[in-house]
Each structure stands twice: as structure tokens, then as C-alpha cells.
Design an enzyme around this catalytic site. Structure first.
Site, short mmCIF file in Angstrom:
data_model
loop_
_atom_site.label_atom_id
_atom_site.label_comp_id
_atom_site.label_asym_id
_atom_site.label_seq_id
_atom_site.Cartn_x
_atom_site.Cartn_y
_atom_site.Cartn_z
N GLU A 1 0.77 -1.14 -0.08
CA GLU A 1 0.06 0.03 0.02
C GLU A 1 0.77 1.25 -0.22
OE1 GLU A 1 -2.18 -3.00 2.70
OE2 GLU A 1 -0.26 -2.59 2.07
N CYS B 1 -0.29 1.25 7.49
CA CYS B 1 -0.84 1.31 6.24
C CYS B 1 -2.11 2.20 6.45
CB CYS B 1 -0.96 0.13 5.40
SG CYS B 1 0.81 -0.43 4.81
#
Length: 137
Positions: free
Chosen positions: A58, A93
Site C-alpha cells: 500500500e 498503512c
């Protein structure tokens, strides 16, 4: 807290799964991510695992998107190699996604139970970095 489900972008899930199947090799690249830009473009990336940490897929996606002129994402998903399916983002993330794209939806869940949820719902009582910055004016 009740999570609000939104329609799942199955094309995005398949894009990440395709990258996971075709680009993830060995221990260095084990996760793929795909993000949908507001103009419909799909950006993909893989993680760069290293014993010192290394960025998740990500986070690599955020940089890859910027390098391609994409500075907003509507939806993001991560998929594991070896047909592991959709994998939810880790805490780091989640926080970074919230700070970069407060309105992004994240695809989470397993099998037929995947769903898209606002990133803020993945971080109840979250810290919003922008809310704690001093005005420079």
C-alpha cells in the site's frame, strides 16, 4: 461501531490479484496492491520486504501513484501472493492511508465476504495528522 459497506470494485481486486500472481516472487515481494484514481485509472504496486522492515504494498502504491501523476485514490486493495486473497492493511498503512486519502475506501474481508469500507472505519478514534499541524500563516 457499525461498518458501512460500499460496492466492491471487483476489477480492482482482480488487478491486484493479477500482479500478485505474476510479479510476486520469493520472499522480497509477497503482496500486491491496486488503487483506483478518481479518473478511473488503476495503479498497482508490490511490497519490498526486507528484514529491516521495508514498505508494504500500500505504501509503495502511494509513491507509484504520485510518480504517475495520481495524487488522489478512491479505493485501494491489497492481495497476497500464493492465492491468499484480500489482506487488510496493517496499522501503519491504515494510518498513512487516512492521512493521505481521508476519503479512501479500503477493500477488506475474505472470499465472498469482501467489502469496501471507509478507511476511517478501520481506525476508530484515530489520530488525524493534519488536525494537529500548526498553521504556518
Amino acid at each position: 461501531m457499525t461498518m458501512q459497506n460500499h460496492p466492491v470494485d471487483h476489477e480492482l481486486v482482480e488487478a491486484a490479484a493479477h500482479v500478485a500472481r505474476t510479479r510476486c516472487r520469493g520472499d522480497h515481494h509477497t503482496m500486491a496492491a491496486a488503487g483506483r484514481a478518481p479518473d478511473g485509472r488503476i495503479v498497482t504496486a508490490v511490497n519490498a520486504y526486507h528484514f529491516t522492515g521495508g514498505p508494504c504494498a500500500e505504501l509503495v502504491l502511494i509513491g507509484t501513484a504520485a510518480a504517475q501523476g495520481v495524487y488522489e485514490l478512491d479505493t485501494i486493495v491489497a492481495v497476497g501472493d500464493r492465492d491468499r486473497g484480500v489482506v487488510p492493511p496493517c496499522g501503519r498503512c491504515r494510518q498513512v492511508l487516512l492521512d493521505y486519502f481521508p476519503g479512501v475506501e479500503v477493500i477488506v474481508g475474505e472470499g465472498d465476504g469482501i467489502r469496501a469500507v471507509p478507511v476511517a472505519e478501520l481506525l476508530p478514534a484515530s489520530y488525524v495528522w493534519a488536525d494537529h499541524q500548526l498553521d504556518t500563516e
